[in-house]
Scaffold this motif. Structure first.
Motif, short mmCIF file in Angstrom:
data_model
loop_
_atom_site.label_atom_id
_atom_site.label_comp_id
_atom_site.label_asym_id
_atom_site.label_seq_id
_atom_site.Cartn_x
_atom_site.Cartn_y
_atom_site.Cartn_z
N PRO A 36 0.83 -1.21 0.00
CA PRO A 36 0.00 0.00 0.00
C PRO A 36 0.86 1.25 0.00
O PRO A 36 2.02 1.22 0.41
CB PRO A 36 -0.80 -0.13 1.31
N ALA A 37 0.32 2.34 -0.46
CA ALA A 37 1.06 3.60 -0.51
C ALA A 37 1.42 4.05 0.90
O ALA A 37 0.60 3.98 1.82
CB ALA A 37 0.24 4.68 -1.21
N ALA A 38 2.66 4.49 1.09
CA ALA A 38 3.11 4.98 2.38
C ALA A 38 2.63 6.42 2.59
O ALA A 38 2.69 7.24 1.69
CB ALA A 38 4.62 4.91 2.46
N LYS A 39 2.13 6.71 3.80
CA LYS A 39 1.65 8.04 4.12
C LYS A 39 2.25 8.48 5.44
O LYS A 39 2.73 7.68 6.23
CB LYS A 39 0.12 8.04 4.22
N GLY A 40 2.23 9.80 5.68
CA GLY A 40 2.69 10.33 6.94
C GLY A 40 3.98 11.11 6.80
O GLY A 40 4.37 11.51 5.70
N PRO A 41 4.66 11.34 7.93
CA PRO A 41 5.92 12.10 7.91
C PRO A 41 6.96 11.43 7.01
O PRO A 41 6.92 10.23 6.77
CB PRO A 41 6.36 12.08 9.38
N ARG A 42 7.91 12.22 6.55
CA ARG A 42 8.94 11.72 5.64
C ARG A 42 9.73 10.59 6.28
O ARG A 42 10.12 9.63 5.60
CB ARG A 42 9.87 12.85 5.24
N MET A 43 9.98 10.69 7.59
CA MET A 43 10.72 9.64 8.27
C MET A 43 9.96 8.33 8.23
O MET A 43 10.53 7.26 8.02
CB MET A 43 11.00 10.06 9.72
N HIS A 44 8.63 8.38 8.41
CA HIS A 44 7.81 7.18 8.35
C HIS A 44 7.83 6.57 6.95
O HIS A 44 7.91 5.35 6.79
CB HIS A 44 6.37 7.50 8.77
N VAL A 45 7.75 7.42 5.94
CA VAL A 45 7.76 6.94 4.56
C VAL A 45 9.09 6.26 4.25
O VAL A 45 9.14 5.20 3.62
CB VAL A 45 7.50 8.10 3.58
N ALA A 46 10.19 6.87 4.71
CA ALA A 46 11.51 6.29 4.47
C ALA A 46 11.67 4.95 5.19
O ALA A 46 12.19 3.98 4.63
CB ALA A 46 12.60 7.26 4.92
N GLY A 106 10.29 -2.50 3.92
CA GLY A 106 9.71 -3.27 2.83
C GLY A 106 10.78 -3.96 2.02
O GLY A 106 10.61 -5.08 1.55
N GLN A 107 11.92 -3.30 1.83
CA GLN A 107 13.02 -3.87 1.07
C GLN A 107 13.78 -4.93 1.84
O GLN A 107 14.57 -5.68 1.26
CB GLN A 107 13.99 -2.75 0.66
N ARG A 108 13.54 -5.03 3.14
CA ARG A 108 14.26 -6.00 3.97
C ARG A 108 13.38 -7.17 4.41
O ARG A 108 13.71 -7.87 5.35
CB ARG A 108 14.88 -5.29 5.18
N ASN A 137 -1.79 -0.09 11.05
CA ASN A 137 -0.73 -0.44 11.99
C ASN A 137 0.43 -1.14 11.31
O ASN A 137 1.34 -1.65 11.99
CB ASN A 137 -1.27 -1.35 13.11
N GLY A 138 0.43 -1.19 9.98
CA GLY A 138 1.44 -1.94 9.26
C GLY A 138 2.86 -1.54 9.58
O GLY A 138 3.73 -2.39 9.81
N LEU A 139 3.13 -0.23 9.63
CA LEU A 139 4.49 0.23 9.90
C LEU A 139 4.93 -0.15 11.31
O LEU A 139 6.05 -0.62 11.51
CB LEU A 139 4.58 1.75 9.71
N ARG A 140 4.05 0.02 12.28
CA ARG A 140 4.41 -0.32 13.67
C ARG A 140 4.64 -1.82 13.82
O ARG A 140 5.52 -2.25 14.57
CB ARG A 140 3.31 0.16 14.62
N LEU A 141 3.84 -2.63 13.12
CA LEU A 141 4.04 -4.08 13.17
C LEU A 141 5.37 -4.47 12.55
O LEU A 141 6.07 -5.35 13.04
CB LEU A 141 2.89 -4.79 12.46
N MET A 173 16.21 -6.12 19.97
CA MET A 173 16.08 -4.76 20.49
C MET A 173 14.87 -4.69 21.41
O MET A 173 13.97 -5.54 21.31
CB MET A 173 15.93 -3.77 19.32
N PRO A 174 14.79 -3.70 22.28
CA PRO A 174 13.57 -3.53 23.08
C PRO A 174 12.36 -3.35 22.16
O PRO A 174 12.41 -2.56 21.21
CB PRO A 174 13.86 -2.26 23.89
N LEU A 175 11.30 -4.08 22.44
CA LEU A 175 10.13 -4.05 21.58
C LEU A 175 9.21 -2.90 21.97
O LEU A 175 8.65 -2.88 23.06
CB LEU A 175 9.37 -5.38 21.68
N THR A 176 9.06 -1.95 21.06
CA THR A 176 8.17 -0.81 21.28
C THR A 176 7.19 -0.64 20.13
O THR A 176 6.10 -0.14 20.33
CB THR A 176 8.99 0.49 21.43
N GLY A 177 7.61 -1.02 18.92
CA GLY A 177 6.77 -0.80 17.75
C GLY A 177 6.71 0.65 17.31
O GLY A 177 5.92 0.99 16.43
N GLU A 178 7.57 1.49 17.87
CA GLU A 178 7.54 2.92 17.55
C GLU A 178 8.57 3.26 16.48
O GLU A 178 9.77 2.99 16.66
CB GLU A 178 7.82 3.74 18.81
N PRO A 179 8.15 3.86 15.37
CA PRO A 179 9.12 4.32 14.36
C PRO A 179 9.85 5.56 14.84
O PRO A 179 9.22 6.53 15.24
CB PRO A 179 8.24 4.61 13.13
#
Length: 218
Positions: free
Chosen positions: A72-82, A88-90, A101-105, A116-122
């Motif tokens: 799906p298309a990435a949305k939000g701040p530039r850091m989140h998109v990057a 996705g490439q990894r 919640n895809g990015l946080r997952l 690493m400590p699990l937070t789910g925070e980008p």
């Protein structure tokens, strides 16, 4: 003899002219590809591929080859998109396709795979780490990997106990008491009832308890 020498001189002049013109064109293209410091320029690409802005592409390994997986298309701040693009490439496209919640997952799965400590925070710090990490995520379901990590299972049992869902002992195994506690928590939070340490359930447990978890390395 004079005509032969004249023709030879003419051919030599034409060769010099063509060589000079070719060198000028090469230097012009090279100047476009490198910045004043001699480093590759990010504004010009030597090879251009078709790009669909609405459907980012991430490689996925299947059957010994690499397939292209639409995300799906990435949305939000530039850091989140990057971060979305890099994860996705990894190999974390499975998580990225899971709605809002895809990015946080995907972040949670990456944190787990790297102990690493699990937070789910980008975060910016996480993005910097991912940018310099050439490794791909392990294959297989997240729950299969998570449930083999005894330290993470114990931390899950402690979190469920603190929330009033767990009544067993800290065994470090996904026993029947732990599975039932997870099911009760999933029902309470309106999640799909699995009784397993899925990425979605673990992310919700971390968010609801307000405490990050630290899995064992390896």
């Amino acid at each position: 003899m004079i005509r032969f020498r004249a023709r030879l001189a003419l051919f030599a002049m034409m060769a010099i002219f063509l060589a000079t013109a070719s060198n000028a064109l090469f230097m012009q293209d090279r100047a476009r590809l490198f910045d004043p410091n001699g480093l590759p320029s990010t504004s010009v690409s030597v090879t251009q591929f078709p790009h669909d802005k609405a459907s980012p592409i991430a490689p996925a390994v299947s059957g010994g080859g690499i397939q292209q997986v639409s995300l799906p298309a990435a949305k939000g701040p530039r850091m989140h998109v990057a971060l979305y693009r890099e994860l996705g490439q990894r190999g974390y496209s499975e998580q990225l396709r899971q709605g809002d919640n895809g990015l946080r997952l995907a972040v949670l799965a990456y944190q787990f795979d790297n102990a690493m400590p699990l937070t789910g925070e980008p975060t910016n710090e996480l993005l910097k780490r991912v940018l310099f990490d050439p490794n791909h995520g392990p294959h297989g379901a997240f729950a299969d990997r998570a449930e083999l990590n005894a330290k993470l299972v114990i931390e899950t049992q402690k979190a469920l106990l603190g929330l009033g869902f767990f009544r067993g002992t800290f065994s470090g195994r996904l026993d029947v008491w732990t599975a039932n506690a997870i099911k009760d928590f999933e029902r309470h939070r309106g999640l799909p009832v699995t009784g397993r340490l899925t990425d979605q359930t673990l992310l919700e447990l971390i968010a609801f308890s307000g405490q990050p978890m630290l899995p064992a390395a390896g």
